[in-house]
Design a protein around this motif. Structure first.
Motif, PDB file in Angstrom:
ATOM      1  N   LEU A  36     101.998  47.471  42.641  1.00  0.00           N
ATOM      2  CA  LEU A  36     102.419  46.933  43.932  1.00  0.00           C
ATOM      3  C   LEU A  36     101.366  45.968  44.486  1.00  0.00           C
ATOM      4  CD1 LEU A  36     104.662  47.289  46.178  1.00  0.00           C
ATOM      5  CD2 LEU A  36     103.026  48.805  47.297  1.00  0.00           C
ATOM      6  N   THR A  37     101.808  44.792  44.835  1.00  0.00           N
ATOM      7  CA  THR A  37     100.904  43.750  45.324  1.00  0.00           C
ATOM      8  C   THR A  37     101.542  43.112  46.553  1.00  0.00           C
ATOM      9  OG1 THR A  37     100.262  43.365  43.034  1.00  0.00           O
ATOM     10  CG2 THR A  37      99.626  41.683  44.624  1.00  0.00           C
ATOM     11  N   THR A  38     100.865  43.211  47.689  1.00  0.00           N
ATOM     12  CA  THR A  38     101.435  42.703  48.932  1.00  0.00           C
ATOM     13  C   THR A  38     100.425  41.816  49.648  1.00  0.00           C
ATOM     14  OG1 THR A  38     102.763  44.696  49.196  1.00  0.00           O
ATOM     15  CG2 THR A  38     102.417  43.371  51.168  1.00  0.00           C
ATOM     16  N   SER A  39     100.891  40.680  50.131  1.00  0.00           N
ATOM     17  CA  SER A  39     100.010  39.792  50.886  1.00  0.00           C
ATOM     18  C   SER A  39     100.639  39.397  52.213  1.00  0.00           C
ATOM     19  CB  SER A  39      99.746  38.507  50.089  1.00  0.00           C
ATOM     20  OG  SER A  39      98.920  38.771  48.986  1.00  0.00           O
ATOM     21  N   PHE A  40      99.773  39.024  53.139  1.00  0.00           N
ATOM     22  CA  PHE A  40     100.226  38.424  54.393  1.00  0.00           C
ATOM     23  C   PHE A  40      99.820  36.967  54.382  1.00  0.00           C
ATOM     24  CE2 PHE A  40      99.965  42.881  55.387  1.00  0.00           C
ATOM     25  CZ  PHE A  40     101.133  43.084  56.095  1.00  0.00           C
ATOM     26  N   PHE A  41     100.734  36.123  54.799  1.00  0.00           N
ATOM     27  CA  PHE A  41     100.439  34.696  54.793  1.00  0.00           C
ATOM     28  C   PHE A  41     100.190  34.256  56.222  1.00  0.00           C
ATOM     29  CE2 PHE A  41     102.519  35.914  50.963  1.00  0.00           C
ATOM     30  CZ  PHE A  41     101.772  35.272  49.996  1.00  0.00           C
ATOM     31  N   THR A  42      98.917  33.989  56.519  1.00  0.00           N
ATOM     32  CA  THR A  42      98.512  33.697  57.884  1.00  0.00           C
ATOM     33  C   THR A  42      97.962  32.282  57.957  1.00  0.00           C
ATOM     34  OG1 THR A  42      96.209  34.368  57.616  1.00  0.00           O
ATOM     35  CG2 THR A  42      97.790  36.113  58.075  1.00  0.00           C
ATOM     36  N   GLU A  49      95.782  33.602  52.791  1.00  0.00           N
ATOM     37  CA  GLU A  49      96.491  34.765  52.274  1.00  0.00           C
ATOM     38  C   GLU A  49      95.625  36.017  52.399  1.00  0.00           C
ATOM     39  OE1 GLU A  49      97.634  34.355  48.168  1.00  0.00           O
ATOM     40  OE2 GLU A  49      98.308  36.437  48.021  1.00  0.00           O
ATOM     41  N   VAL A  50      96.123  37.008  53.128  1.00  0.00           N
ATOM     42  CA  VAL A  50      95.423  38.281  53.228  1.00  0.00           C
ATOM     43  C   VAL A  50      95.967  39.185  52.125  1.00  0.00           C
ATOM     44  CG1 VAL A  50      94.934  40.294  54.671  1.00  0.00           C
ATOM     45  CG2 VAL A  50      95.219  38.045  55.735  1.00  0.00           C
ATOM     46  N   GLN A  51      95.123  39.512  51.145  1.00  0.00           N
ATOM     47  CA  GLN A  51      95.581  40.298  49.996  1.00  0.00           C
ATOM     48  C   GLN A  51      95.465  41.788  50.317  1.00  0.00           C
ATOM     49  OE1 GLN A  51      93.932  38.827  46.255  1.00  0.00           O
ATOM     50  NE2 GLN A  51      93.375  36.948  47.314  1.00  0.00           N
ATOM     51  N   ALA A  52      96.445  42.295  51.024  1.00  0.00           N
ATOM     52  CA  ALA A  52      96.347  43.648  51.572  1.00  0.00           C
ATOM     53  C   ALA A  52      96.442  44.732  50.508  1.00  0.00           C
ATOM     54  CB  ALA A  52      97.429  43.851  52.630  1.00  0.00           C
ATOM     55  N   VAL A  53      97.348  44.570  49.553  1.00  0.00           N
ATOM     56  CA  VAL A  53      97.528  45.575  48.506  1.00  0.00           C
ATOM     57  C   VAL A  53      97.472  44.846  47.172  1.00  0.00           C
ATOM     58  CG1 VAL A  53      99.085  47.320  47.552  1.00  0.00           C
ATOM     59  CG2 VAL A  53      98.961  46.998  50.029  1.00  0.00           C
ATOM     60  N   ARG A  54      96.621  45.335  46.248  1.00  0.00           N
ATOM     61  CA  ARG A  54      96.373  44.589  45.016  1.00  0.00           C
ATOM     62  C   ARG A  54      96.575  45.444  43.775  1.00  0.00           C
ATOM     63  NH1 ARG A  54      90.898  41.792  45.142  1.00  0.00           N
ATOM     64  NH2 ARG A  54      90.062  43.741  45.936  1.00  0.00           N
ATOM     65  N   GLY A  55      97.817  45.576  43.377  1.00  0.00           N
ATOM     66  CA  GLY A  55      98.094  46.289  42.127  1.00  0.00           C
ATOM     67  C   GLY A  55      97.977  47.793  42.231  1.00  0.00           C
ATOM     68  N   VAL A  56      98.652  48.367  43.213  1.00  0.00           N
ATOM     69  CA  VAL A  56      98.589  49.814  43.401  1.00  0.00           C
ATOM     70  C   VAL A  56      99.691  50.508  42.590  1.00  0.00           C
ATOM     71  CG1 VAL A  56      99.069  51.642  45.095  1.00  0.00           C
ATOM     72  CG2 VAL A  56      97.447  49.818  45.641  1.00  0.00           C
ATOM     73  N   SER A  57      99.304  51.530  41.813  1.00  0.00           N
ATOM     74  CA  SER A  57     100.278  52.322  41.061  1.00  0.00           C
ATOM     75  C   SER A  57     100.056  53.796  41.357  1.00  0.00           C
ATOM     76  CB  SER A  57     100.107  52.112  39.549  1.00  0.00           C
ATOM     77  OG  SER A  57     100.249  50.748  39.229  1.00  0.00           O
ATOM     78  N   PHE A  58     101.136  54.523  41.588  1.00  0.00           N
ATOM     79  CA  PHE A  58     101.055  55.989  41.698  1.00  0.00           C
ATOM     80  C   PHE A  58     102.452  56.584  41.648  1.00  0.00           C
ATOM     81  CE2 PHE A  58     102.520  56.673  46.100  1.00  0.00           C
ATOM     82  CZ  PHE A  58     102.369  55.404  46.652  1.00  0.00           C
ATOM     83  N   LYS A 115     105.901  43.196  58.431  1.00  0.00           N
ATOM     84  CA  LYS A 115     106.079  42.120  59.405  1.00  0.00           C
ATOM     85  C   LYS A 115     106.518  40.862  58.644  1.00  0.00           C
ATOM     86  CE  LYS A 115     104.366  43.969  63.270  1.00  0.00           C
ATOM     87  NZ  LYS A 115     103.063  44.648  63.146  1.00  0.00           N
ATOM     88  N   SER A 116     107.123  39.917  59.367  1.00  0.00           N
ATOM     89  CA  SER A 116     107.749  38.781  58.677  1.00  0.00           C
ATOM     90  C   SER A 116     106.771  37.929  57.867  1.00  0.00           C
ATOM     91  CB  SER A 116     108.476  37.910  59.695  1.00  0.00           C
ATOM     92  OG  SER A 116     107.527  37.451  60.630  1.00  0.00           O
ATOM     93  N   ASN A 117     105.475  37.957  58.211  1.00  0.00           N
ATOM     94  CA  ASN A 117     104.525  37.154  57.432  1.00  0.00           C
ATOM     95  C   ASN A 117     104.029  37.891  56.185  1.00  0.00           C
ATOM     96  OD1 ASN A 117     102.996  38.976  58.920  1.00  0.00           O
ATOM     97  ND2 ASN A 117     101.243  37.615  59.033  1.00  0.00           N
ATOM     98  N   GLY A 118     104.511  39.108  55.965  1.00  0.00           N
ATOM     99  CA  GLY A 118     104.075  39.878  54.805  1.00  0.00           C
ATOM    100  C   GLY A 118     105.114  39.843  53.696  1.00  0.00           C
ATOM    101  N   ARG A 119     104.649  39.830  52.437  1.00  0.00           N
ATOM    102  CA  ARG A 119     105.595  39.805  51.333  1.00  0.00           C
ATOM    103  C   ARG A 119     105.042  40.576  50.140  1.00  0.00           C
ATOM    104  NH1 ARG A 119     106.047  34.280  50.191  1.00  0.00           N
ATOM    105  NH2 ARG A 119     105.349  34.543  48.057  1.00  0.00           N
ATOM    106  N   VAL A 120     105.923  41.343  49.503  1.00  0.00           N
ATOM    107  CA  VAL A 120     105.532  41.979  48.253  1.00  0.00           C
ATOM    108  C   VAL A 120     105.584  40.890  47.196  1.00  0.00           C
ATOM    109  CG1 VAL A 120     106.147  43.691  46.517  1.00  0.00           C
ATOM    110  CG2 VAL A 120     106.466  44.212  48.942  1.00  0.00           C
ATOM    111  N   VAL A 121     104.442  40.558  46.604  1.00  0.00           N
ATOM    112  CA  VAL A 121     104.436  39.454  45.656  1.00  0.00           C
ATOM    113  C   VAL A 121     104.610  39.923  44.216  1.00  0.00           C
ATOM    114  CG1 VAL A 121     103.244  37.745  47.052  1.00  0.00           C
ATOM    115  CG2 VAL A 121     101.911  39.384  45.763  1.00  0.00           C
ATOM    116  N   ALA A 122     104.396  41.210  43.963  1.00  0.00           N
ATOM    117  CA  ALA A 122     104.630  41.728  42.611  1.00  0.00           C
ATOM    118  C   ALA A 122     104.758  43.241  42.674  1.00  0.00           C
ATOM    119  CB  ALA A 122     103.478  41.339  41.688  1.00  0.00           C
ATOM    120  N   GLY A 123     105.325  43.800  41.614  1.00  0.00           N
ATOM    121  CA  GLY A 123     105.372  45.248  41.489  1.00  0.00           C
ATOM    122  C   GLY A 123     106.751  45.841  41.682  1.00  0.00           C
ATOM    123  N   GLN A 124     106.819  47.138  41.435  1.00  0.00           N
ATOM    124  CA  GLN A 124     108.074  47.874  41.575  1.00  0.00           C
ATOM    125  C   GLN A 124     107.831  49.157  42.336  1.00  0.00           C
ATOM    126  OE1 GLN A 124     108.379  48.208  37.372  1.00  0.00           O
ATOM    127  NE2 GLN A 124     108.130  45.989  37.460  1.00  0.00           N
TER     128      GLN A 124
END
Ligand code: ATP
Ligand code: ATP
Ligand code: SF4
Ligand code: MG
Ligand code: MG
Lengths: 336, 258
Positions: A12-18, A22-31, A61-70
């Protein structure tokens, strides 16, 4: 517990575009979360705990997007679900409790109206049946005089009772997964303990799984089966709670455990905080996110993100740290 | 008499009295913790001493001065309060410099700049943060500012209301070390509200346990550490706290970095 995970999060990879980037909030989380399991997520402020869960629930929030992952829930990828189906799943199968019950409850409606509306919306019950169910739920979360308390407004409850109301609402539809984001930090220890024991009891009775986010290690120690330690948007260490607390194998986890004051800390002693401060997720370090603060950082740590190593002492115990590489200099910490 | 002395304090909000005959003595140089049930009146006691809750009966004396119901500049210079929430307690539109200078202006004190720099150093906050706004600081840095502000007038007493419970564990450790150091260096007297008994044991000499607006027990920290609290509610509190930190205390690897 079945072998099939209820929830399977992968990369899971999530960023906010401000405006600042780009705020890289979540970077490849698996569990994984198995049915009926309690998984605790710890880590300092900004490490990505809430955003991990918000991404899964698709409540960014609308500026956040999951950029990769499942994020597979009972086999289907939540991140690909139509908005309509997702809305139904939230509340039906996955429920959540947020940190501050005052902001999640509507102050102008009685708690009864709020819970009854939720039941009608998700279950299509009659008002009468919904009311009956609401009373049962209040009894389940041990709110005294359940029937008459339905007529109270949120501000007429103490902090601990309000949190019980939130739990009752979350349980309306017998969710299979409950996500609780810092449900007890605002409460005093005896009430915290009551709420956590209550959650655990309900979990045992209804068999739901729980993801519990907190920065209180004691809370995790007491109720969770498994722990994820997050830092800089990544999972640094994971394993059963007993194993990770007994043999923390990541310098960050070790630092966290050492900085907690103990009842027996001698009066003359100083506490040992982790030096430095957490990374700026607009410009996270290239290599290990913990490297700038890690007393044991090696050259490779600065340049390359460490892979995940299995600890060998227990199937699920893993740490994302170069110290566990076979070629790493041996150390006194019992690394692999 | 020096120190803080409270006798039969009954504080009310509107028609509701929330503390009942609270009596407390904090001697100079001492650090006393106020623990207990949520809603039991701990913050209220601090607010009454600080002059922020004004509807009360009884006696409050700070360093030999009897407190009245109104703002008392003399008590304000001696006794300052620090709040839990480092986000809410700083003015969002004021720079750190403005926040720290304000008490000096109010009390007509000169060489403000030098004093601001001195206090920033004291709380170990780099001078480059001086002209920033609170939202540009981390939680721990904001709490350092809040502590610096409380220290601007050179008080002898600090009233600390849950000073670290909004902070991450590691940041909490930094602030607790800071509070311990400045207390020793400046011979400060603390009255600390906290719900964390490990914080009590780290930062305080004695504790008073409150429940439903009353003090049910006062004890030495040594009694807390050796599990010798007497009142049933204190025991319950201790039990909950021990279970909470149980796993941490039994881990041998906690102390790996020693
Ligand atoms: N709407 C947003 N816009 C930009 N950045 C955001 C937004 N929401 C969160 N972030 C950033 O994402 C990162 C992860 O935040 P997250 O809320 O998941 O942290 P957390 O681990 O839950 O922390 P806390 O313990 O403070 O709740 C942080 O760097 C945060 O600043
Ligand atoms: N401004 C206010 N107006 C009315 N009632 C108040 C006000 N502030 C506090 N109270 C009430 O007074 C009682 C004591 O509150 P106080 O904030 O002193 O408790 P506390 O012991 O600090 O609790 P906590 O551990 O939750 O912070 C509570 O019942 C609270 O609801
Ligand atoms: S990878 Fe390197 S910097 Fe990161 S925690 Fe391990 S030793 Fe420290
Ligand atoms: Mg969060
Ligand atoms: Mg309070």
């Amino acid at each position: 517990m079945s072998n099939h995970p209820l929830l399977e999060v992968k990369d899971l990879t999530t960023s906010f575009f401000t405006s600042r980037g780009e705020v890289q909030a979540v970077r490849g989380v698996s569990f994984d979360v198995s049915p009926g399991e309690i998984v605790g997520i710890v880590g300092e402020s900004g490490s990505g705990k809430s955003i991990t869960c918000m991404s899964i629930l698709r409540l960014l929030k609308s500026n956040g997007r999951v950029v990769a992952g499942q994020a597979h829930f009972e086999g289907q990828d939540l991140l690909k679900l139509a908005e309509h189906d997702m809305r139904k799943l939230r509340g039906d199968d996955i429920a959540m409790i947020f940190q501050d019950p005052m902001t999640s409850l509507n102050p102008t409606l009685t708690v009864g109206e709020q819970i009854i509306e939720t039941i009608i919306a998700h279950r299509g019950s009659s008002r009468k049946a919904a009311r009956q169910r609401a009373i049962e739920l209040f009894e389940l979360v041990k709110i005294p005089e359940a029937a008459s308390r339905l007529n109270s407004y949120p501000h007429e409850f103490s902090g601990g009772m309000r949190q019980r109301v939130m739990i009752a609402i979350a349980l309306c539809c017998d969710p299979k997964l409950l996500i609780a984001d810092e449900p007890t930090t605002a409460l005093d220890v005896t009430i915290q303990r009551q709420i956590l024991l209550l959650l655990k009891e309900i979990q045992a009775r209804l068999g739901m799984a729980i993801i519990l986010i907190t920065h209180d290690l004691g809370v995790i120690a007491e109720v969770a089966d498994r722990i994820l330690v997050m830092y800089g948007g990544m999972v640094m260490e994971t394993g059963s709670v007993d194993t990770v607390f007994a043999r923390p194998n990541h310098p960050y986890t070790q630092g966290l455990l050492t900085s907690v004051p103990k009842l027996r800390t001698a009066h003359k002693e100083r506490l040992r905080p982790i030096p430095g401060s957490p990374p700026d997720m607009l410009r996270p370090p290239v290599g290990c996110p913990f490297a700038p603060r890690c007393l044991r950082a090696m050259q490779i740590c600065v340049g390359e993100v460490p892979p995940i190593f299995e600890m060998g002492d227990q199937q699920t115990h893993k740490a994302k740290c170069w110290l566990h590489h076979p070629d790493a200099p041996t150390n006194d910490e019992g690394a692999a | 008499m020096s120190g803080i002395h409270i006798k039969n304090l009954n504080v009310s909000y509107g028609n509701t009295t929330v503390t009942h005959d609270v009596s407390l003595d904090v001697s100079v140089g001492e650090s006393l913790a106020l623990v207990g049930e949520s809603g039991s009146g701990k913050s209220t006691v601090l607010k009454a001493i600080a002059g922020l809750a004004t509807n009360w009966t009884g006696d409050i004396e700070v360093d030999g001065i009897a407190r009245g119901r109104s703002i008392d500049p003399e008590i304000a210079t001696k006794c300052q309060m620090v709040f839990q929430d480092p986000y809410g307690s700083l003015h969002p539109r004021k720079t750190i410099d403005a926040t720290l200078s304000e008490p000096l202006q109010i009390h007509g004190i000169k060489d403000q700049s030098a004093r601001v720099i001195e206090q920033l150093e004291n709380v170990q906050l780099d001078e480059r943060y001086r002209f920033r706004f609170p939202h540009q600081l981390s939680g721990g840095q904001r709490q350092r500012v809040a502590i610096a502000r409380a220290l601007m007038l050179g008080p002898r007493f600090l009233l600390l209301d849950e000073p670290t419970s909004a902070l991450d564990v590691s940041v909490q450790a930094e602030i607790l070390n800071l509070l311990k150091r400045i207390r020793k260096e400046q011979n400060l007297t603390y009255l600390v509200v906290t719900h964390n008994l490990a914080v009590v044991s780290f930062l305080c000499d004695r504790l008073a346990v409150m429940r439903s607006g009353k003090i049910v027990e006062t004890a030495d920290v040594s009694q807390l550490k050796s599990n010798q609290l007497a009142h049933a509610y204190s025991k319950e509190l201790l039990q909950a706290s021990r279970l909470h930190s149980g796993s941490n205390e039994k881990t041998p690897h906690n102390d790996h970095a020693q």
